[in-house]
Design a protein around this motif. Structure first.
Motif, PDB file in Angstrom:
ATOM      1  N   LEU A   1       0.815  -1.218   0.000  1.00  0.00           N
ATOM      2  CA  LEU A   1       0.000   0.000   0.000  1.00  0.00           C
ATOM      3  C   LEU A   1       0.849   1.269   0.000  1.00  0.00           C
ATOM      4  CD1 LEU A   1      -2.695  -1.118   2.603  1.00  0.00           C
ATOM      5  CD2 LEU A   1      -3.011  -0.916   0.128  1.00  0.00           C
ATOM      6  N   GLY A   2       2.165   1.099   0.102  1.00  0.00           N
ATOM      7  CA  GLY A   2       3.065   2.246   0.096  1.00  0.00           C
ATOM      8  C   GLY A   2       3.108   3.007   1.397  1.00  0.00           C
ATOM      9  N   ILE A   3       2.824   2.328   2.535  1.00  0.00           N
ATOM     10  CA  ILE A   3       2.787   3.039   3.821  1.00  0.00           C
ATOM     11  C   ILE A   3       3.675   2.363   4.864  1.00  0.00           C
ATOM     12  CG2 ILE A   3       0.541   4.127   3.484  1.00  0.00           C
ATOM     13  CD1 ILE A   3      -0.711   1.852   5.136  1.00  0.00           C
ATOM     14  N   PHE A   4       4.636   1.543   4.433  1.00  0.00           N
ATOM     15  CA  PHE A   4       5.543   0.917   5.398  1.00  0.00           C
ATOM     16  C   PHE A   4       6.543   1.941   5.918  1.00  0.00           C
ATOM     17  CE2 PHE A   4       9.783  -0.942   6.111  1.00  0.00           C
ATOM     18  CZ  PHE A   4       9.503  -1.621   7.286  1.00  0.00           C
ATOM     19  N   GLY A   5       6.727   1.961   7.253  1.00  0.00           N
ATOM     20  CA  GLY A   5       7.652   2.919   7.833  1.00  0.00           C
ATOM     21  C   GLY A   5       8.666   2.328   8.774  1.00  0.00           C
ATOM     22  N   SER A   6       8.196   1.700   9.870  1.00  0.00           N
ATOM     23  CA  SER A   6       9.102   1.256  10.919  1.00  0.00           C
ATOM     24  C   SER A   6       8.469   0.075  11.647  1.00  0.00           C
ATOM     25  CB  SER A   6       9.363   2.414  11.902  1.00  0.00           C
ATOM     26  OG  SER A   6      10.459   2.143  12.752  1.00  0.00           O
ATOM     27  N   ILE A   7       9.257  -0.572  12.541  1.00  0.00           N
ATOM     28  CA  ILE A   7       8.713  -1.715  13.277  1.00  0.00           C
ATOM     29  C   ILE A   7       9.029  -1.618  14.762  1.00  0.00           C
ATOM     30  CG2 ILE A   7       8.832  -3.257  11.277  1.00  0.00           C
ATOM     31  CD1 ILE A   7      11.270  -4.602  12.526  1.00  0.00           C
ATOM     32  N   ASP A   8       8.113  -2.154  15.569  1.00  0.00           N
ATOM     33  CA  ASP A   8       8.357  -2.464  16.968  1.00  0.00           C
ATOM     34  C   ASP A   8       8.570  -3.967  17.058  1.00  0.00           C
ATOM     35  OD1 ASP A   8       8.105   0.116  17.800  1.00  0.00           O
ATOM     36  OD2 ASP A   8       6.271  -0.160  18.951  1.00  0.00           O
ATOM     37  N   MET A   9       9.748  -4.361  17.472  1.00  0.00           N
ATOM     38  CA  MET A   9      10.092  -5.779  17.506  1.00  0.00           C
ATOM     39  C   MET A   9       9.877  -6.328  18.916  1.00  0.00           C
ATOM     40  SD  MET A   9      11.068  -8.417  15.821  1.00  0.00           S
ATOM     41  CE  MET A   9      11.922  -7.993  14.301  1.00  0.00           C
ATOM     42  N   ASN A  10       8.967  -7.288  19.021  1.00  0.00           N
ATOM     43  CA  ASN A  10       8.742  -7.995  20.275  1.00  0.00           C
ATOM     44  C   ASN A  10       8.030  -9.300  19.961  1.00  0.00           C
ATOM     45  OD1 ASN A  10       6.057  -7.249  19.807  1.00  0.00           O
ATOM     46  ND2 ASN A  10       6.089  -5.592  21.293  1.00  0.00           N
ATOM     47  N   ARG A  11       7.428  -9.912  20.931  1.00  0.00           N
ATOM     48  CA  ARG A  11       6.613 -11.105  20.712  1.00  0.00           C
ATOM     49  C   ARG A  11       5.618 -11.194  21.862  1.00  0.00           C
ATOM     50  NH1 ARG A  11       8.387 -15.629  23.979  1.00  0.00           N
ATOM     51  NH2 ARG A  11      10.293 -15.073  25.107  1.00  0.00           N
ATOM     52  N   ASN A  12       4.583 -11.964  21.653  1.00  0.00           N
ATOM     53  CA  ASN A  12       3.641 -12.265  22.718  1.00  0.00           C
ATOM     54  C   ASN A  12       3.842 -13.690  23.211  1.00  0.00           C
ATOM     55  OD1 ASN A  12       2.514  -9.750  22.475  1.00  0.00           O
ATOM     56  ND2 ASN A  12       0.748 -10.418  21.290  1.00  0.00           N
ATOM     57  N   ASP A  13       3.336 -13.964  24.386  1.00  0.00           N
ATOM     58  CA  ASP A  13       3.278 -15.334  24.889  1.00  0.00           C
ATOM     59  C   ASP A  13       2.013 -15.947  24.305  1.00  0.00           C
ATOM     60  OD1 ASP A  13       2.679 -17.642  26.447  1.00  0.00           O
ATOM     61  OD2 ASP A  13       3.942 -16.887  28.063  1.00  0.00           O
ATOM     62  N   TYR A  14       2.178 -16.932  23.447  1.00  0.00           N
ATOM     63  CA  TYR A  14       1.029 -17.463  22.721  1.00  0.00           C
ATOM     64  C   TYR A  14       0.084 -18.267  23.617  1.00  0.00           C
ATOM     65  CZ  TYR A  14       3.684 -15.968  18.666  1.00  0.00           C
ATOM     66  OH  TYR A  14       4.385 -15.220  17.746  1.00  0.00           O
ATOM     67  N   GLN A  15       0.483 -18.538  24.831  1.00  0.00           N
ATOM     68  CA  GLN A  15      -0.439 -19.181  25.776  1.00  0.00           C
ATOM     69  C   GLN A  15      -1.282 -18.154  26.527  1.00  0.00           C
ATOM     70  OE1 GLN A  15       2.812 -21.555  27.682  1.00  0.00           O
ATOM     71  NE2 GLN A  15       1.376 -23.249  27.505  1.00  0.00           N
ATOM     72  N   SER A  16      -0.758 -16.944  26.692  1.00  0.00           N
ATOM     73  CA  SER A  16      -1.463 -15.939  27.483  1.00  0.00           C
ATOM     74  C   SER A  16      -2.577 -15.272  26.699  1.00  0.00           C
ATOM     75  CB  SER A  16      -0.477 -14.877  27.982  1.00  0.00           C
ATOM     76  OG  SER A  16       0.456 -15.445  28.876  1.00  0.00           O
ATOM     77  N   GLY A  17      -2.361 -15.030  25.405  1.00  0.00           N
ATOM     78  CA  GLY A  17      -3.396 -14.431  24.578  1.00  0.00           C
ATOM     79  C   GLY A  17      -3.546 -12.935  24.734  1.00  0.00           C
ATOM     80  N   TRP A  18      -2.566 -12.265  25.332  1.00  0.00           N
ATOM     81  CA  TRP A  18      -2.617 -10.811  25.420  1.00  0.00           C
ATOM     82  C   TRP A  18      -1.242 -10.253  25.103  1.00  0.00           C
ATOM     83  CZ3 TRP A  18      -0.663  -8.175  30.082  1.00  0.00           C
ATOM     84  CH2 TRP A  18      -0.170  -9.047  31.049  1.00  0.00           C
ATOM     85  N   ASP A  19      -1.129  -8.943  25.166  1.00  0.00           N
ATOM     86  CA  ASP A  19       0.058  -8.253  24.681  1.00  0.00           C
ATOM     87  C   ASP A  19       1.138  -8.250  25.757  1.00  0.00           C
ATOM     88  OD1 ASP A  19       1.623  -6.814  22.962  1.00  0.00           O
ATOM     89  OD2 ASP A  19       0.618  -4.910  23.281  1.00  0.00           O
ATOM     90  N   THR A  20       1.980  -9.290  25.769  1.00  0.00           N
ATOM     91  CA  THR A  20       2.977  -9.432  26.832  1.00  0.00           C
ATOM     92  C   THR A  20       4.286  -8.718  26.535  1.00  0.00           C
ATOM     93  OG1 THR A  20       3.583 -11.583  25.893  1.00  0.00           O
ATOM     94  CG2 THR A  20       2.030 -11.585  27.744  1.00  0.00           C
TER      95      THR A  20
END
Length: 431
Positions: free
Chosen positions: A285-304
């Motif tokens: 779409l021509g709107i890529f800018g930057s990234i926040d690199m992290n991960r979630n705990d796939y067992q918790s189901g929220w933004d860890t």
């Protein structure tokens, strides 16, 4: 110098070391004509590393940092420790919210004075260290005044407070030479439709973003304005749900050529997507800018917001970044925090060092996949029919003409394999 990181030496690239060191991240290694540091553009998040006290929904803070408190002296101590950590890790960038770096005052004016004073202090430390600002942003979600949103708040006074806060944060980002300015709508959403006017709130959010873009041009800020999507949490539903939703929003308010995306791995997962999906879509779409690199705990189901440790996931993300042309003003911000049980200063250093190594490994795998060319060749082969004369003509035709041609002929097209498992096996060669 503070004594917080006593006995910890600056990290070096030492691939065979069993001590705290970089085993894969070599900032000076030249890849595709650029140093690895220039490709990855690592940044430390001020909020998670120095402002987060270690609480969760079921427990109070576990970290006891010597700079915790609401005074200017402690804010300066926090900055001292932060820049010591930047030096130990040799990261080129950092990022902040206003509330991360300055104490809260009893009025807007007092908070602003505190903010301006600490911005000057950060500027001195940046000049002395060479560390740069990847982006600044405003915290429009933590204080109780933002419980019903900032730009989308039903109270015009909160909108005004938010607009003035963003104005001053943009001024500060510009003053410090920041390369981007980020807007994240942490509470730009709703808890219940019973008290929500969706159309009104959308109009408020659109005008707010237009004001930010207008102010960027007024002050001559040359960096990118970035919006960071997230589907939910803390709000039940947030208006910046994912890249596709934000793009529709930008188109509605005429901002698609003015605003880019800051895409976070954890937020992509919460939206039901993969990180690479959101990156690829933003690029297309021509709107890529930057990234926040992290991960979630796939067992918790929220933004860890955990530090990345999955090389194959990271490799696929950087593959899309490379296909998008790499970073320009953007970079890799570690929007990640320690676990509540990781109490010691060395945990802060080791977590970032490990994440930088994971990113370096993933990045080099992505480069190898791109240079090998097999994935792109197979992709091109799959769509080759659309590059033929017949394929190009098809999109210029209409239903009636297409149907007439098929009815006059003897055509019976058959499906062709998508070769997904073969493609996955190819990726596995590199990661």
């Amino acid at each position: 110098m503070t004594d917080f990181f006593n006995d910890i030496s600056p990290l070096a690239y030492a691939p065979d070391s069993t001590d705290l060191a970089f085993r894969h991240y070599n900032p000076d290694e030249v890849i595709m004509g650029k140093r690895m540091e220039e490709h990855l553009r690592f940044a430390v998040a001020y909020w998670h590393s120095f402002a987060w006290p270690g609480g969760d929904p079921f427990g109070a803070e576990t970290f006891q940092r010597p700079w915790f408190g609401n005074t200017m002296d402690l804010a300066r101590l926090k900055a001292d420790v932060a820049f010591e950590m930047f030096n130990l890790l040799n990261v080129p960038y950092f990022c902040w919210h206003d509330a991360d770096i300055r104490p809260e005052g009893d009025s807007f004016a007092e908070s602003l004075n505190n903010f301006k004073e600490i911005i000057d202090y950060l500027g001195e430390k940046m000049d002395a260290s060479g560390t740069k600002l990847l982006w600044g942003t405003a915290n429009l979600f933590s204080h109780r005044r933002f419980m019903s949103g900032a730009a989308t708040n039903p109270d015009p006074e909160i909108f005004a407070w938010s607009a003035a806060t963003v104005k001053n944060c943009m001024d500060a980002t510009h003053k410090l030479g920041g390369e981007n300015y980020v807007l994240w709508g942490g509470r730009e959403g709703y808890e219940t439709l019973l008290n929500t006017d969706l159309k009104r709130e959308r109009q408020q959010a659109g005008r707010f973003l237009q004001m930010a873009v207008e102010y960027k041009h007024k002050i001559g800020f040359k960096g990118a304005i970035l919006v960071e999507p997230k589907p939910q949490e803390p709000s039940k539903h947030q208006y910046d749900f994912d890249v596709a939703t934000v793009y529709g929003f930008l188109k509605e308010f005429g901002l698609e050529d003015e605003v880019q995306m800051n895409i976070e791995q954890g937020h992509a997962i919460l939206a039901g997507h993969s990180f690479e999906h959101e990156l690829a879509l933003a690029s297309s779409l021509g709107i890529f800018g930057s990234i926040d690199m992290n991960r979630n705990d796939y067992q918790s189901g929220w933004d860890t917001d955990q530090f990345p440790n999955n090389v194959p996931e990271v490799a696929l993300a950087y593959y899309e970044v490379l296909k998008a042309g790499g970073f320009t003003t953007g970079g890799t911000n570690f929007d990640a925090k320690l676990r509540r049980q990781s109490l010691d200063p060395i945990d802060l250093i080791a977590s970032h060092a490990g994440a930088m190594d994971v990113c370096a490994r993933g990045f080099k795998a992505a480069v190898a996949m791109l240079e090998d060319g097999t994935l792109e060749a197979m992709r091109a082969e799959r769509y080759a029919g659309w590059d033929s004369t017949q394929g190009k003509a098809l999109l210029e035709s209409d239903f009636a003409s297409i149907a007439a041609e098929l009815e006059a002929g003897d055509v019976n097209p058959q499906p062709r394999s998508g070769r997904q498992e073969i493609l996955e096996n190819i990726v596995n060669r590199f990661v």
